[in-house]
Design a protein around this motif. Structure first.
Motif, PDB file in Angstrom:
ATOM      1  N   TRP A 120      42.746  63.483 -47.136  1.00 47.18           N
ATOM      2  CA  TRP A 120      43.953  63.606 -47.955  1.00 47.18           C
ATOM      3  C   TRP A 120      43.682  64.371 -49.235  1.00 47.18           C
ATOM      4  O   TRP A 120      44.562  65.068 -49.751  1.00 47.18           O
ATOM      5  CB  TRP A 120      44.537  62.223 -48.238  1.00 47.18           C
ATOM      6  CG  TRP A 120      44.872  61.531 -46.954  1.00 47.18           C
ATOM      7  CD1 TRP A 120      44.251  60.457 -46.398  1.00 47.18           C
ATOM      8  CD2 TRP A 120      45.872  61.934 -46.013  1.00 47.18           C
ATOM      9  NE1 TRP A 120      44.805  60.153 -45.178  1.00 47.18           N
ATOM     10  CE2 TRP A 120      45.801  61.037 -44.917  1.00 47.18           C
ATOM     11  CE3 TRP A 120      46.826  62.952 -45.982  1.00 47.18           C
ATOM     12  CZ2 TRP A 120      46.646  61.135 -43.813  1.00 47.18           C
ATOM     13  CZ3 TRP A 120      47.671  63.060 -44.884  1.00 47.18           C
ATOM     14  CH2 TRP A 120      47.575  62.156 -43.824  1.00 47.18           C
ATOM     15  N   VAL A 121      42.450  64.310 -49.737  1.00 56.17           N
ATOM     16  CA  VAL A 121      42.057  65.140 -50.877  1.00 56.17           C
ATOM     17  C   VAL A 121      42.241  66.608 -50.521  1.00 56.17           C
ATOM     18  O   VAL A 121      42.847  67.393 -51.259  1.00 56.17           O
ATOM     19  CB  VAL A 121      40.589  64.870 -51.269  1.00 56.17           C
ATOM     20  CG1 VAL A 121      40.140  65.857 -52.354  1.00 56.17           C
ATOM     21  CG2 VAL A 121      40.414  63.437 -51.753  1.00 56.17           C
ATOM     22  N   GLU A 170      56.265  64.252 -45.851  1.00 56.36           N
ATOM     23  CA  GLU A 170      55.552  63.975 -44.598  1.00 56.36           C
ATOM     24  C   GLU A 170      54.096  63.603 -44.867  1.00 56.36           C
ATOM     25  O   GLU A 170      53.542  62.690 -44.230  1.00 56.36           O
ATOM     26  CB  GLU A 170      55.622  65.180 -43.658  1.00 56.36           C
ATOM     27  CG  GLU A 170      57.006  65.520 -43.144  1.00 56.36           C
ATOM     28  CD  GLU A 170      57.576  64.452 -42.229  1.00 56.36           C
ATOM     29  OE1 GLU A 170      56.806  63.610 -41.707  1.00 56.36           O
ATOM     30  OE2 GLU A 170      58.804  64.439 -42.024  1.00 56.36           O
ATOM     31  N   ILE A 171      53.471  64.302 -45.799  1.00 65.84           N
ATOM     32  CA  ILE A 171      52.075  64.013 -46.141  1.00 65.84           C
ATOM     33  C   ILE A 171      51.952  62.590 -46.684  1.00 65.84           C
ATOM     34  O   ILE A 171      51.076  61.823 -46.259  1.00 65.84           O
ATOM     35  CB  ILE A 171      51.545  65.019 -47.184  1.00 65.84           C
ATOM     36  CG1 ILE A 171      51.498  66.437 -46.597  1.00 65.84           C
ATOM     37  CG2 ILE A 171      50.149  64.610 -47.665  1.00 65.84           C
ATOM     38  CD1 ILE A 171      51.235  67.517 -47.647  1.00 65.84           C
ATOM     39  N   ILE A 172      52.826  62.237 -47.616  1.00 67.05           N
ATOM     40  CA  ILE A 172      52.800  60.898 -48.223  1.00 67.05           C
ATOM     41  C   ILE A 172      53.012  59.826 -47.163  1.00 67.05           C
ATOM     42  O   ILE A 172      52.273  58.822 -47.105  1.00 67.05           O
ATOM     43  CB  ILE A 172      53.872  60.771 -49.319  1.00 67.05           C
ATOM     44  CG1 ILE A 172      53.579  61.720 -50.487  1.00 67.05           C
ATOM     45  CG2 ILE A 172      53.968  59.325 -49.809  1.00 67.05           C
ATOM     46  CD1 ILE A 172      52.338  61.403 -51.265  1.00 67.05           C
ATOM     47  N   GLU A 173      54.002  60.036 -46.326  1.00 71.24           N
ATOM     48  CA  GLU A 173      54.328  59.036 -45.302  1.00 71.24           C
ATOM     49  C   GLU A 173      53.179  58.860 -44.316  1.00 71.24           C
ATOM     50  O   GLU A 173      52.823  57.726 -43.958  1.00 71.24           O
ATOM     51  CB  GLU A 173      55.602  59.444 -44.549  1.00 71.24           C
ATOM     52  CG  GLU A 173      56.036  58.411 -43.514  1.00 71.24           C
ATOM     53  CD  GLU A 173      57.297  58.807 -42.776  1.00 71.24           C
ATOM     54  OE1 GLU A 173      57.844  57.944 -42.055  1.00 71.24           O
ATOM     55  OE2 GLU A 173      57.727  59.979 -42.900  1.00 71.24           O
ATOM     56  N   LEU A 174      52.584  59.956 -43.881  1.00 73.35           N
ATOM     57  CA  LEU A 174      51.514  59.860 -42.897  1.00 73.35           C
ATOM     58  C   LEU A 174      50.256  59.247 -43.507  1.00 73.35           C
ATOM     59  O   LEU A 174      49.551  58.479 -42.853  1.00 73.35           O
ATOM     60  CB  LEU A 174      51.195  61.239 -42.307  1.00 73.35           C
ATOM     61  CG  LEU A 174      50.195  61.221 -41.143  1.00 73.35           C
ATOM     62  CD1 LEU A 174      50.749  60.407 -39.967  1.00 73.35           C
ATOM     63  CD2 LEU A 174      49.866  62.640 -40.677  1.00 73.35           C
ATOM     64  N   ARG A 175      49.975  59.571 -44.755  1.00 72.45           N
ATOM     65  CA  ARG A 175      48.813  58.966 -45.423  1.00 72.45           C
ATOM     66  C   ARG A 175      48.963  57.446 -45.468  1.00 72.45           C
ATOM     67  O   ARG A 175      48.012  56.707 -45.161  1.00 72.45           O
ATOM     68  CB  ARG A 175      48.669  59.514 -46.842  1.00 72.45           C
ATOM     69  CG  ARG A 175      47.456  58.939 -47.587  1.00 72.45           C
ATOM     70  CD  ARG A 175      47.371  59.435 -49.012  1.00 72.45           C
ATOM     71  NE  ARG A 175      48.522  59.023 -49.819  1.00 72.45           N
ATOM     72  CZ  ARG A 175      48.638  59.259 -51.123  1.00 72.45           C
ATOM     73  NH1 ARG A 175      47.697  59.930 -51.759  1.00 72.45           N
ATOM     74  NH2 ARG A 175      49.710  58.858 -51.790  1.00 72.45           N
ATOM     75  N   GLU A 176      50.152  56.970 -45.824  1.00 73.14           N
ATOM     76  CA  GLU A 176      50.378  55.528 -45.902  1.00 73.14           C
ATOM     77  C   GLU A 176      50.335  54.897 -44.510  1.00 73.14           C
ATOM     78  O   GLU A 176      49.778  53.802 -44.334  1.00 73.14           O
ATOM     79  CB  GLU A 176      51.728  55.258 -46.569  1.00 73.14           C
ATOM     80  CG  GLU A 176      51.761  55.669 -48.043  1.00 73.14           C
ATOM     81  CD  GLU A 176      53.122  55.464 -48.675  1.00 73.14           C
ATOM     82  OE1 GLU A 176      54.074  55.098 -47.938  1.00 73.14           O
ATOM     83  OE2 GLU A 176      53.247  55.665 -49.901  1.00 73.14           O
TER      84      GLU A 176
END
Length: 284
Positions: A87-88, A122-128
């Protein structure tokens, strides 16, 4: 600062970091043997083997050997921070990609059709979502496509090569990314491995000497983990491609590649979310 000069500085830092890892990977028997280093380069032995084709990776015997070698690779201890970089890296890619401008009008017009607001969500949702799985962190190859696998057919010796994207990362990402590469360079995702083929790979990854003794529950757990992180693989390379469209001297339709990967991500997302949610509910 120009993109070119910044890219050069990033590459220098990156080369220093990965060259350290290569020393340990070479000592563990991975890739070409490291013979020496100098300044911004190194000398390695020649590998007498052929590069695999995407179709080779689904051959049961070869798939089992790839799984076995990847399992060993993930057990190599590389000194330094063991924080997962997925994610970084994705957020770094996103920040860079979202501020680009293209000199070519056609590319700029296509670039402007990308919704970076949607992409960020989408990035935020998938990371969580993937965080719910508590996936193991390993030193990962992160780019295990057919071109980074070599096979000496006579000796039946398989080599994992090219570790420039190597970092500590989630195990599921490395395996899911590899499965995505079954699609080949044309991104034919109808070639994504079947559940049976994935189970075959996972069993040999977990216990190469006695794959049939791996419990179904353990295989299913890794299968679900891998399916979740295959989505992260699509996002990673999709956003990476936007940057390459601006910076790479290689003649390739990188913006088109972004849409191929992002569209496949959106196609697979509801199926994967349903699978993972059901698995987590059954585990409670």
């Amino acid at each position: 600062m120009s993109l070119t000069s910044e890219h050069g500085r990033v590459f220098a830092r990156f080369f220093l970091e990965i060259s350290k890892a290569i020393k340990y990977l070479s000592a563990a028997g991975f890739g070409a043997k490291l013979l020496g280093g100098f300044g911004n380069g190194m000398v390695q032995s020649f590998i007498y083997a052929r590069t695999l084709e995407p179709s080779d990776m689904r051959e049961p015997k070869i798939a089992a050997e790839i799984a076995k070698e990847l399992g060993k690779f993930h057990n190599v201890d590389i000194p330094g921070s063991k924080e997962p970089q997925l994610w970084v890296d994705i957020f770094k890619f996103y920040e860079k990609a979202s501020t680009l401008r293209f000199e070519e009008p056609d590319k700029q017009k296509l670039f402007e059709t990308i919704s970076f607001e949607e992409l960020h969500k989408e990035i935020i949702e998938l990371r969580e979502f993937t965080g719910l799985l508590n996936a193991p962190v390993v030193f990962a190859h992160n780019d295990l496509l057919s071109g980074n696998l070599m096979l000496n057919d006579e000796e039946e010796k398989l080599y994992l090569i090219d570790f420039e994207y190597g970092s500590y990362n989630y195990r599921g990402f490395d395996i899911g990314n590899h499965f995505n590469e079954y699609a080949g360079y044309d991104c034919d995702y109808s070639l994504y491995p079947t559940k049976e083929e994935q189970y075959h790979f996972i069993k040999h990854y977990l216990q190469p000497d006695k794959p049939d003794e791996v419990s179904i529950a353990e295989v299913e757990s890794v299968f679900v983990e891998t399916d979740a992180y295959k989505l992260a693989s699509h996002l990673y390379w999709a956003i990476w491609a936007i940057i390459q469209a601006r910076m790479s001297p290689i003649e390739f339709e990188y913006l088109g590649y972004f849409f191929l990967r992002y569209n496949e991500y959106k196609k697979q997302k509801p199926l994967t979310f349903s699978l993972v949610t059901s698995h987590l509910s059954a585990s409670v």
